[in-house]
Design a protein around this motif. Structure first.
Motif, short mmCIF file in Angstrom:
data_model
loop_
_atom_site.label_atom_id
_atom_site.label_comp_id
_atom_site.label_asym_id
_atom_site.label_seq_id
_atom_site.Cartn_x
_atom_site.Cartn_y
_atom_site.Cartn_z
N GLU A 14 -7.66 -8.34 -9.90
CA GLU A 14 -6.93 -9.41 -10.50
C GLU A 14 -5.33 -8.87 -10.86
OE1 GLU A 14 -6.80 -12.34 -14.58
OE2 GLU A 14 -8.81 -11.06 -14.03
N ILE A 15 -5.24 -7.60 -11.22
CA ILE A 15 -3.93 -6.86 -11.51
C ILE A 15 -3.17 -7.05 -10.10
CG2 ILE A 15 -2.75 -4.82 -11.73
CD1 ILE A 15 -5.03 -4.16 -13.79
N ASN A 16 -3.81 -6.75 -8.89
CA ASN A 16 -3.21 -6.74 -7.62
C ASN A 16 -2.77 -8.34 -7.38
OD1 ASN A 16 -3.12 -4.24 -6.67
ND2 ASN A 16 -4.96 -4.47 -5.58
N ASN A 17 -3.59 -9.16 -7.65
CA ASN A 17 -3.02 -10.73 -7.56
C ASN A 17 -1.91 -11.04 -8.42
OD1 ASN A 17 -5.21 -10.84 -5.72
ND2 ASN A 17 -6.54 -11.59 -7.23
N LEU A 18 -1.91 -10.32 -9.87
CA LEU A 18 -0.96 -11.01 -10.68
C LEU A 18 0.33 -10.13 -10.25
CD1 LEU A 18 -2.89 -10.69 -13.93
CD2 LEU A 18 -1.50 -12.83 -13.12
N VAL A 19 0.26 -8.88 -9.71
CA VAL A 19 1.66 -8.18 -9.48
C VAL A 19 2.34 -8.95 -8.21
CG1 VAL A 19 2.61 -6.02 -8.50
CG2 VAL A 19 1.06 -6.36 -10.66
N ALA A 20 1.51 -9.29 -7.23
CA ALA A 20 1.77 -9.93 -5.89
C ALA A 20 2.51 -11.21 -6.15
CB ALA A 20 0.73 -9.95 -5.19
N GLU A 21 1.68 -12.04 -7.37
CA GLU A 21 2.31 -13.39 -7.72
C GLU A 21 3.74 -13.11 -8.30
OE1 GLU A 21 2.97 -17.41 -8.00
OE2 GLU A 21 1.22 -16.24 -6.96
N LEU A 22 3.78 -12.20 -9.27
CA LEU A 22 5.24 -11.87 -9.87
C LEU A 22 6.28 -11.65 -8.75
CD1 LEU A 22 4.12 -9.57 -13.02
CD2 LEU A 22 5.56 -11.59 -13.06
N ARG A 24 6.51 -12.72 -6.00
CA ARG A 24 7.05 -13.91 -5.29
C ARG A 24 7.61 -14.82 -6.48
NH1 ARG A 24 1.62 -13.24 -3.12
NH2 ARG A 24 0.88 -14.70 -4.82
N THR A 25 7.83 -14.30 -7.70
CA THR A 25 8.22 -15.41 -8.61
C THR A 25 9.63 -14.88 -9.34
OG1 THR A 25 5.93 -15.69 -9.24
CG2 THR A 25 7.69 -16.33 -11.18
N ALA A 26 10.38 -15.84 -9.39
CA ALA A 26 11.84 -15.43 -10.04
C ALA A 26 11.77 -15.15 -11.44
CB ALA A 26 12.81 -16.56 -9.50
N PRO A 27 12.55 -14.15 -12.09
CA PRO A 27 12.45 -14.19 -13.32
C PRO A 27 12.62 -15.35 -14.23
CG PRO A 27 13.82 -12.70 -12.22
CD PRO A 27 13.41 -13.68 -11.22
N ASP A 28 13.41 -16.10 -13.84
CA ASP A 28 13.83 -17.53 -14.57
C ASP A 28 12.59 -18.60 -14.50
OD1 ASP A 28 14.46 -18.15 -11.98
OD2 ASP A 28 16.17 -19.13 -12.33
N ASP A 29 11.82 -18.27 -13.57
CA ASP A 29 10.35 -19.08 -13.44
C ASP A 29 9.71 -19.12 -14.81
OD1 ASP A 29 7.42 -19.92 -12.56
OD2 ASP A 29 8.32 -19.94 -10.74
N PRO A 30 9.25 -20.51 -15.16
CA PRO A 30 8.66 -20.69 -16.50
C PRO A 30 7.26 -19.79 -16.52
CG PRO A 30 8.96 -22.91 -15.45
CD PRO A 30 9.38 -21.72 -14.36
N HIS A 84 6.68 -16.79 -15.11
CA HIS A 84 6.99 -15.43 -15.26
C HIS A 84 6.42 -14.66 -16.26
CE1 HIS A 84 9.37 -11.57 -15.26
NE2 HIS A 84 9.22 -11.63 -13.97
N ASP A 85 6.86 -15.04 -17.52
CA ASP A 85 6.50 -14.28 -18.80
C ASP A 85 4.93 -14.20 -19.00
OD1 ASP A 85 9.17 -13.62 -19.38
OD2 ASP A 85 9.48 -15.28 -20.93
N ALA A 115 -0.95 6.42 -0.45
CA ALA A 115 -1.14 5.06 -0.77
C ALA A 115 -0.04 3.95 -0.68
CB ALA A 115 -2.01 4.66 -2.08
N PRO A 116 -0.43 2.80 -0.36
CA PRO A 116 0.81 1.47 -0.45
C PRO A 116 1.40 1.59 -1.77
CG PRO A 116 -1.17 0.65 0.68
CD PRO A 116 -1.65 2.01 0.16
N THR A 117 2.51 1.47 -1.96
CA THR A 117 3.16 1.16 -3.30
C THR A 117 3.15 -0.25 -3.80
OG1 THR A 117 5.23 0.90 -2.37
CG2 THR A 117 4.44 3.21 -2.84
N HIS A 118 2.66 -1.24 -2.99
CA HIS A 118 2.90 -2.73 -3.54
C HIS A 118 1.32 -3.18 -3.32
CE1 HIS A 118 7.19 -3.04 -4.02
NE2 HIS A 118 7.07 -2.27 -3.15
N PRO A 119 1.00 -4.08 -4.34
CA PRO A 119 -0.25 -4.72 -4.02
C PRO A 119 -0.39 -5.57 -2.64
CG PRO A 119 1.03 -6.27 -5.71
CD PRO A 119 1.81 -4.79 -5.51
N HIS A 120 -1.65 -5.41 -2.19
CA HIS A 120 -1.92 -6.30 -0.96
C HIS A 120 -3.08 -7.01 -1.11
CE1 HIS A 120 1.67 -4.48 1.19
NE2 HIS A 120 1.14 -3.45 0.68
N PRO A 121 -3.20 -8.06 -2.08
CA PRO A 121 -4.64 -8.65 -2.49
C PRO A 121 -5.57 -9.04 -1.32
CG PRO A 121 -2.59 -9.65 -3.63
CD PRO A 121 -2.05 -8.76 -2.40
#
Length: 139
Positions: free
Chosen positions: A7-15, A17-23, A25-26, A74-80
């Motif tokens: 779930e953490i991998n999925n959330l980080v991958a989604e982050l 792909r999400t702009a900081p001003d996306d509702p 994001h927070d 290991a990879p440094t980014h999530p790969h869900p």
């Protein structure tokens, strides 16, 4: 713990792909950090004490050294979508690690290449490696 990690991998991958001003994001950041805090508690309160009970000091040190080696490669980014279990994680880990580490060198905000570009670069790298291995084998 495995489900939390996924779930953490999925959330980080989604982050990523999400702009900081996306509702969203927070909310994504809050959820990711809540899961990370829970994961740390689980590992410190449950997993590590069990390892200390089950392994002697020498084996714990060997495990720590092996873990450090894996962490550094290991990879440094999530790969869900990539398997989290052997042998799939090991087979995918090396090329993903190389890709992630090259990506980490890009200036902040630079988007990673798309899958088609990544596949072409991977195929070219594999072809170069195979050519190198064939030439080296002949000598």
């Amino acid at each position: 713990m495995e489900e939390e990690h996924q779930e953490i991998n999925n959330l980080v991958a989604e982050l990523e792909r999400t702009a900081p001003d996306d509702p969203r994001h927070d909310e994504l950041v809050s959820r990711a950090f809540a899961l990370i805090r829970q994961d740390i508690r689980d590992e410190e309160d449950l997993l590590l004490p069990r390892l200390q009970e089950a392994l002697d000091r020498t084996r714990l040190r060997r495990l720590g050294s092996a873990w450090e080696t894996v962490r550094r490669t290991a990879p440094t980014h999530p790969h869900p979508a990539v398997s989290r279990r052997p042998p799939g994680n090991a087979m995918a880990g090396v090329p993903l690690s190389a890709f992630d580490r090259a990506r980490d060198l890009l200036p902040a905000g630079t988007h990673a290449p798309n899958r088609r570009t990544l596949a072409a670069v991977g195929a070219a790298a594999l072809a170069a490696w195979l050519l190198y291995a064939a030439v080296r084998h002949r000598h």
